[in-house]
Design an enzyme around this catalytic site. Sequence first.
Site, short mmCIF file in Angstrom:
data_model
loop_
_atom_site.label_atom_id
_atom_site.label_comp_id
_atom_site.label_asym_id
_atom_site.label_seq_id
_atom_site.Cartn_x
_atom_site.Cartn_y
_atom_site.Cartn_z
N ASN A 176 0.87 -1.17 0.00
CA ASN A 176 0.00 0.00 0.00
C ASN A 176 0.91 1.23 0.00
O ASN A 176 1.47 1.58 1.03
CB ASN A 176 -0.90 -0.03 1.24
CG ASN A 176 -1.79 1.21 1.32
OD1 ASN A 176 -1.81 2.03 0.40
ND2 ASN A 176 -2.51 1.36 2.42
N TRP A 177 1.03 1.83 -1.17
CA TRP A 177 1.94 2.98 -1.30
C TRP A 177 1.34 4.26 -0.73
O TRP A 177 2.02 5.29 -0.67
CB TRP A 177 2.32 3.18 -2.77
CG TRP A 177 3.30 2.18 -3.29
CD1 TRP A 177 3.88 1.17 -2.58
CD2 TRP A 177 3.83 2.09 -4.61
NE1 TRP A 177 4.73 0.45 -3.39
CE2 TRP A 177 4.72 1.00 -4.64
CE3 TRP A 177 3.62 2.82 -5.79
CZ2 TRP A 177 5.42 0.63 -5.79
CZ3 TRP A 177 4.30 2.45 -6.94
CH2 TRP A 177 5.19 1.36 -6.93
N LYS A 178 0.07 4.22 -0.38
CA LYS A 178 -0.62 5.42 0.16
C LYS A 178 -0.38 6.60 -0.79
O LYS A 178 -0.35 6.40 -2.00
CB LYS A 178 -0.17 5.66 1.60
CG LYS A 178 -0.35 4.40 2.47
CD LYS A 178 -0.15 4.61 3.94
CE LYS A 178 -0.38 3.28 4.67
NZ LYS A 178 -0.29 3.39 6.12
N HIS A 236 -9.81 1.30 4.60
CA HIS A 236 -8.54 1.45 5.31
C HIS A 236 -8.73 2.41 6.48
O HIS A 236 -9.49 3.38 6.37
CB HIS A 236 -7.46 1.97 4.34
CG HIS A 236 -6.09 1.90 4.95
ND1 HIS A 236 -5.64 2.85 5.83
CD2 HIS A 236 -5.10 0.98 4.82
CE1 HIS A 236 -4.40 2.51 6.23
NE2 HIS A 236 -4.06 1.38 5.63
N GLU A 240 -5.83 -4.54 10.51
CA GLU A 240 -4.77 -3.57 10.80
C GLU A 240 -5.15 -2.76 12.04
O GLU A 240 -5.92 -1.79 11.94
CB GLU A 240 -4.59 -2.61 9.63
CG GLU A 240 -4.19 -3.28 8.34
CD GLU A 240 -3.58 -2.27 7.36
OE1 GLU A 240 -2.42 -2.45 7.00
OE2 GLU A 240 -4.27 -1.30 6.99
N GLY A 277 2.18 2.34 11.03
CA GLY A 277 3.22 3.37 10.91
C GLY A 277 3.92 3.73 12.21
O GLY A 277 4.57 4.76 12.30
N SER A 285 3.12 -2.04 10.71
CA SER A 285 4.54 -2.08 11.05
C SER A 285 5.23 -3.40 10.66
O SER A 285 6.09 -3.90 11.40
CB SER A 285 4.74 -1.78 12.54
OG SER A 285 4.31 -0.46 12.81
P1 13P Z 1 2.78 0.46 7.91
O1 13P Z 1 3.29 -0.83 7.30
O2 13P Z 1 3.53 1.66 7.48
O3 13P Z 1 2.62 0.34 9.38
O4 13P Z 1 1.31 0.70 7.31
C1 13P Z 1 0.39 -0.32 7.37
C2 13P Z 1 -0.74 0.03 6.50
O5 13P Z 1 -1.48 0.97 6.78
C3 13P Z 1 -0.92 -0.74 5.27
O6 13P Z 1 -2.17 -0.53 4.72
#
Ligand code: 13P
Length: 215
Positions: A7-9, A93, A142, A148, A178
């Site tokens: 997930n590159w956001k 999400h 999640e 994060g 994470s």
């Molecule tokens: P991180 O891997 O940066 O904690 O993010 C998780 C996430 O939100 C994936 O959709």
Amino acid sequence: MKYFIANWKANKSIKDALFWLKIFFQKPFINTKAKIIICPPYPLLYPLAEKIKNFSNIYLGTQNISEFDSGSFTGEVPGLIVKDLVQYTLIGHSERRKYFLETEEQIEKKIIQAKKNQIEPILCIRGKQDRINPIASIIAYEPDYAIGTGFNENPEEVIATKKKLSLKPKTLFLYGGSINEDNAKDYLKYQEIDGLLVGNCSLDPFKFRQIIDSC
Ligand code: 13P
């Protein structure tokens, strides 16, 4: 078969994305049982689709889908517009729920839109508090505190949460929060966990490859 979702956001230009792919494909895959899904921002979908079309284990997904059909909905990206580019979409999400105040009703409409356009929804939940629509056959758990932060939930707790969710037997269950190149393998040794949804670490093609190859 285990799922590895990037997930590159809201990150990467087209140039960055093409460079990422170049590095990512530089060496042959050790893990041939991986199903890899890249979820980039919308404008990157077409250039990435052109580059990955000859690889059989790599797919594209969107990070969101509109709750609306196509029409007069300025700024929206309905399923109909991306259905030829992606096979998957993330829905619900925690960042969409938090920053865009997505409701369970909207999430339900999005799942229906995805299915209607032959796009497989990956329903993201933060825990038992979020509704699990039985038509979603892939669930990504999640927990908010793990996203994060560097505080990943340990695999045993993840499995304990899964048990409380009473999922249908064939539902795929993924974990995100994470995940990094060191801890990924601790999750995928359990048959109860079908894959990983990776944020930060997926932005680095070396690290994301390490995650896949270590499992
Ligand atoms: P991180 O891997 O940066 O904690 O993010 C998780 C996430 O939100 C994936 O959709």
